[in-house]
Design a protein around this motif. Structure first.
Motif, short mmCIF file in Angstrom:
data_model
loop_
_atom_site.label_atom_id
_atom_site.label_comp_id
_atom_site.label_asym_id
_atom_site.label_seq_id
_atom_site.Cartn_x
_atom_site.Cartn_y
_atom_site.Cartn_z
N ARG A 124 1.58 5.45 -0.22
CA ARG A 124 1.10 6.59 0.53
C ARG A 124 -0.23 7.12 0.00
N MET B 279 0.84 -1.19 0.00
CA MET B 279 0.00 0.00 0.00
C MET B 279 0.88 1.25 0.00
N THR C 181 -2.74 5.53 -1.73
CA THR C 181 -3.93 4.74 -1.37
C THR C 181 -4.28 4.95 0.09
N LYS C 182 -3.23 5.00 0.89
CA LYS C 182 -3.46 5.23 2.32
C LYS C 182 -4.25 6.51 2.54
N ARG C 183 -3.80 7.52 1.82
CA ARG C 183 -4.44 8.82 1.99
C ARG C 183 -5.88 8.76 1.50
#
Lengths: 481, 314, 291
Positions: C3, C1, C5-7
């Protein structure tokens, strides 16, 4: 403080004035009696001088009385200027608050007559006997219904709404042959109008079909009103809440029986009943969702003459079920709240207020109030109402018959000084038992304990005197003829 | 901190008069209302109910009335219910309000619309809230309707008729009503945080959670304390919603201290017992307030110290 | 994952939460409003009617103008006094709020500049707010009855000012604290008196803060229920008390009327709230937050 003394003095002055003028008026009574009652009241009010009264009364009640107060204003100069518009269930508290402040602002209170002992003890209300004698007014009510207006031998109120509880059973359901067969197969007896609480419960059980939106039983079970139903169970089992020494006597076999009957209704009642009041319950009757129930007699009028009723002509009416618990069959209905007009002793216009009250209470005027063309709250109370065609037309003959019979067996709730607290404590514990917070036995013992404390506070000697008035209001007949 | 010395006007009678003029109205009002409190004190030491003649003839009872109240199990139950109600609703308000503030902290499109809606409950009259929720909470009402649709089963909860659920319901109502209060306070708190700290921590590679728990949260402590204390105290006195919706029922499930006080004074008319009870409540509240104030003052001093600009004030 | 997608997940979570909150907050208010426009056969149905096809203004006409409608129970509403209640509520809220803010601001100024109340007293002042009104209601009735203040606007105004003054002092003080002392020193050098300084220098600078405070206190006094219930009778009627009288008709609760009145009671505050929402954030921090 100063003010209160002043008003006490003015009260004395008023009392003296009545004492002086009273006999004088009485001497001329022979002449006065020639005209009808209304004219005598008008003449007396004219002599008392014009006044604009303030009343504590629910607008829903006052609506039907307004035309008469306007008429009285026109003819006698005495009318109602303003009302403090509160629900009938709130007025007892607010009237007591008036007794605390001894304010002369409110001239009359339209209130549950069961508040009479408390308000008289608090010194707020004026006995009406003097005014009644002066104009020749008599309380004409069936059986010992007039004693509901009396306390220590004096009359304090004139009713406008003579609530009694009657039994309701859906005629179309109970007379359906299929249902009758199913019922007799199940219970081994014919489906007939219930005589006892046990009968009534069986019928309710038989018709309880929540999935088809049919309630077996409709009666209030909330904290404020549920206790009214409990009294009927208790009194009919031969119970009375106090012995002559004012020891509480509800933790008795009769009390246990009443709790048992009361709680057994839970399985045929609506799940939201613990929080429902009249606004939610009456539509259950008029919309055809209730098969049986005990309720105020006014619901019969709504069923029979409200244009929105879906069940006109579809109900059987009769006196509420009784109990054989005491060894013989005893029926006990209840009158609470029995709405009456009471007069403020501290008011400088109390004389006019009392006469206004009597004017509302004459037979022809009270018929106008009870049979107001649109929808009304006031139910029949005057002996003359029971046979009057206009009243019968509104309620239907079977319902009127049930009402007249119920007057012979109707009871007051605890008719003592401190009524609100006696009743609220009882109601709270019953409600707690109903939703399972405590057991039925705990409800009885805890209520007794709280009552003992209250009795000690108010004073046993004083309450013993009250007990006489309470017992006088209890019916003498077990089964009305 | 601002200080009298910073203003160099010559002291004297004029100043004294000026100071008292500022305070005058408050003192006047307090003096005016004082007799009511004295009367209350009188009642709590005299045994009077309305049926026992005039109040000035009441019998002196010493501490008897207080003893009565303290041995009254109903009072203690009410106190317990109030504590549960106040703590849970405070907690709920705080969690919801803080979460909203976090989510609303950075602007986005439609931000002001969300903001306007989120403060609405606070602007709604409590009695209105009670009646509106009564419409919503019937067993066959919209809330069960919506839940049924979402959960795809027939939801039949009786929100107001069963004791634990009814308590839950009034707590939810209080949370609904007063979350905006916490939300606004926390939003102000968040926006006052120096952004440099956040950036510095990020540069140092701290995770978001660590930045939140080790940088932001400690700085927000005074604001959090303020929100919790004010909310708790106001919740202890909540009356209109509980009364309009349930009057203490079902059974006695929602008979909190304000409800019991109201019943004692305005339904039973044991004015003396009500007075004694209210003094006990008052003392209890004052203890909480004093505790709260100690905490608040400490936090405020820290905050003042952090923000004190060199040269300003002392 | 990575940064990004995390966001994205974080953003989805955030807006999911905001959306759910929006619904939870908005729906009851929506329901109140829509019920006030529904005809009587749609007030209470199963399944509930979420969007009415038959909008009507009848409820408002009955409740606010006293026009009789077809249903019998409605006639009762013509007896009520909503317009009088509106007038009294407005007068009460405006007068007591004005007084409270005026007195409070002066005290706040004195505290900020002359320390007329110590820190401890300032906190004690908050306690005044914490006394539940029920606590003093009973002796207050007796006291007021002796003074003939029962059922008068004056009597209620006095209590309202006392119960709200702690908030006004605390809120306005946080605004005054932010004004540099140099402003007053300059005014003094120019020869302004103390009162002139307050009126011509300080007040214009804190005007927005005073507005915020004023409107917040207005909210409190406008919705006050218990004291109004106990201290008013026939001459004074307030909207929250009037609203509570609409309960208990035999036709079932008259939801539409109740809602129409409720909307009228709530609307002024909502309008005001939208007005001051920016100021609210600052006014509410009681000086616990410095910029």
């Amino acid at each position: 403080m100063k003010k209160a003394r002043l008003s006490r003095r003015s009260f004395l002055k008023g009392a003296m004035a009545t004492a002086v003028t009273g006999p004088w008026v009485l001497r001329f009574r022979g002449v006065a009696e020639a005209g009808p009652l209304e004219d005598r009241i008008i003449a007396a009010a004219k002599k008392a001088g014009p006044a604009d009264l303030n009343g504590m009364i629910w607008s829903l009640y006052y609506r039907n009385m307004k035309r008469l107060s306007d008429e009285f204003k026109e003819k006698a100069g005495v009318g109602v200027k303003d009302i403090q518009d509160l629900s009938i269930f709130v007025i007892p508290q607010r009237a007591m608050a008036e007794a605390v402040s001894r304010s002369p602002k409110i001239d009359f209170f339209h209130i549950d007559s069961n508040m009479i002992p408390s308000l008289a003890s608090a010194g707020l209300i004026e006995p009406l006997d003097g005014y009644m004698a002066e104009v020749g007014y008599k309380l004409e009510m069936l059986a010992n219904f007039p004693s509901f207006m009396k306390y220590k031998g004096k009359t304090y109120g004139i009713p406008t709404d003579g609530n009694v509880h009657i039994q309701y059973v859906r005629k179309d359901l109970a007379e359906n042959p299929e249902e009758q067969k199913k019922f007799s197969d199940k219970y081994g007896k014919p489906l007939a109008f219930p005589k006892t609480w046990e009968d009534s419960l069986q019928i309710a059980e038989h018709f309880h079909r929540p999935d088809k939106n049919l309630l077996g039983y409709a009666g209030l079970r909330n904290r404020a009103n549920g206790v009214t139903w409990w009294y009927m169970n208790f009194y009919s089992a031969g119970g009375f809440p106090f012995n002559d020494d004012l020891e509480p006597t509800i933790n008795t076999p009769a009390g246990e029986y009443a709790m048992d009957i009361y709680l057994r209704h839970k399985k045929v009642s609506h799940p939201e009943a613990p929080n429902w009041g009249t606004p939610q319950m009456i539509p259950q009757f008029t919309q055809g969702n209730a098969a049986t129930g005990q309720y105020w007699d006014g619901t019969a009028r709504q069923i029979e003459s409200d244009p929105k009723s879906k069940v006109k002509g579809k109900f059987l009416y009769g006196i509420v079920p009784g109990s054989t618990f005491s060894g013989k069959l005893v029926h006990r209905s209840i009158s609470s709240p029995l709405a009456a007009v009471l007069v403020n002793r501290y008011s400088p216009r109390k004389r006019q207020a009392a006469l206004m009250t009597l004017y509302w209470g004459t037979l022809s005027n009270s018929i106008e109030i009870v049979t107001h063309p649109t929808w009304v709250f006031h139910d029949p109370w005057h002996a003359g109402h029971m046979t009057h065609p206009k009243v019968i037309e509104r309620y239907s003959a079977p319902a009127m018959d049930a009402i007249a019979k119920s007057m012979q067996i109707t009871t007051p709730p605890i008719y003592l000084t401190g009524h609100i607290e006696f009743q609220d404590v009882l109601g709270k514990h019953i409600a707690e038992a109903y939703i399972g917070q405590i057991t039925a036995k705990q409800a009885l013992t805890q209520t007794e304990a709280a009552w003992r404390k209250l009795i000690a506070q108010i004073g046993k000697a004083r309450l013993k005197e009250d007990l006489v008035s309470y017992k006088a209001a209890m019916p003498t007949v077990d089964l009305p003829s | 901190m601002a200080n009298a010395q910073t203003i160099a006007r010559k002291p004297g009678r004029g100043l004294l008069v000026f100071k008292w003029t500022l305070l005058g109205p408050l003192f006047g009002l307090l003096l005016f209302i004082l007799p009511a409190f004295l009367l209350q004190l009188y009642f709590s030491f005299h045994s009077w109910t309305i049926y026992l003649g005039s109040w000035w003839d009441a019998e002196f009872a010493g501490l008897g009335v207080f003893r009565d109240v303290l041995t009254d199990s109903r009072f203690w139950w009410a106190a317990l219910r109030s504590l549960i109600f106040a703590s849970l609703s405070t907690l709920g308000c705080f969690v919801a309000g803080f979460a909203l503030a976090m989510a609303m902290h950075r602007p986005f499109r439609g931000h002001s619309l969300f903001y306007a809606v989120f403060i609405l409950p606070m602007l709604t009259v409590p009695v209105v809230i009670a009646y509106t929720f009564e419409m919503l909470l019937f067993q066959r009402g919209p809330i069960n309707g919506i839940l049924s649709t979402i959960l795809m089963t027939n939801v039949n909860v009786t929100w107001l008729a069963q004791p634990p659920i009814a308590v839950f319901t009034v707590i939810m109502l209080e949370i609904w009503n007063w979350t905006p209060f916490v939300f606004i306070i926390m939003l102000a708190g968040l926006s006052s945080l120096p952004p440099e700290l956040d950036e510095a921590a990020q540069v140092l590679g701290a995770s978001r959670w660590r930045i939140f728990s080790e940088v932001q949260l400690p700085l927000l402590r005074p604001v959090i304390m303020l929100a919790l204390i004010l909310r708790f105290l106001e919740a202890m006195g909540e009356f209109p919603k509980t009364w309009a919706l349930l009057q203490g029922g079902p059974g006695s499930a929602t008979e909190t201290v304000p409800v019991y006080l109201f019943l004692t004074t305005w339904q039973y008319f044991h004015i003396s017992r009500g007075a004694a009870m209210s003094y006990l409540v008052l003392i209890f509240m004052i203890l909480i307030v004093l505790l709260g104030i100690r905490l608040l003052r400490r936090e405020k001093q820290t905050i003042d110290a952090i923000h004190a600009k060199p040269g300003a004030g002392e | 994952m990575n940064r990004r997608t995390k966001r994205r997940i974080a953003a989805a979570f955030r807006f999911g939460f905001l959306g759910a909150s929006l619904f939870a907050v908005g729906f009851p208010i929506y329901w109140m409003i829509i019920t006030s426009f529904k005809p009587d056969n749609e007030w209470f149905t199963w399944p509930p009617i979420y969007w009415s096809e038959n909008w009507t203004l009848d409820n408002y006409r009955v409740v606010w103008l006293g026009i009789q409608a077809r249903i019998t129970a409605q006639e009762a509403f013509t007896m009520q006094k909503p317009l009088q209640a509106l007038k009294h509520s407005l007068a009460l809220a405006l007068i007591s709020t004005t007084l409270s803010v005026a007195f409070g601001t002066l005290i706040a100024y004195g505290v900020s500049r002359y320390r007329i109340l110590s820190d401890r007293r300032m906190f004690n002042l908050l306690m005044l707010r914490m006394i539940p009104p029920i606590v003093v209601a009973a002796p207050l009735t007796l006291y007021y009855s002796a003074l003939n203040l029962l059922d008068t606007l004056t009597g209620l105004v006095i209590v309202y000012v006392i119960t709200t003054i702690p908030y006004t002092v605390w809120m306005t003080k946080s605004f005054i604290d932010e004004i540099p002392h140099e402003m007053e020193q300059a005014a003094e050098i120019l020869g302004a008196s103390r009162w002139q300084t307050i009126w011509e220098v300080i007040f214009p600078l804190i005007r927005s803060g005073v507005v915020a405070t004023f409107l917040f206190i207005l909210i409190l006094t406008w919705s006050e229920y218990l004291l109004a219930l106990i201290l008013s009778k026939v001459d004074v009627v307030t909207l929250p008390v009037q609203l509570s009288k609409y309960e208990g008709t035999t036709e079932g609760r008259v939801y539409g009327y109740q809602a129409a009145l409720a909307v009228g009671v709530t609307l002024p505050l909502i309008v005001i709230g939208c007005f001051i929402r920016k100021h609210l954030v600052r006014g509410f921090t009681f000086g616990m937050v410095k910029r």
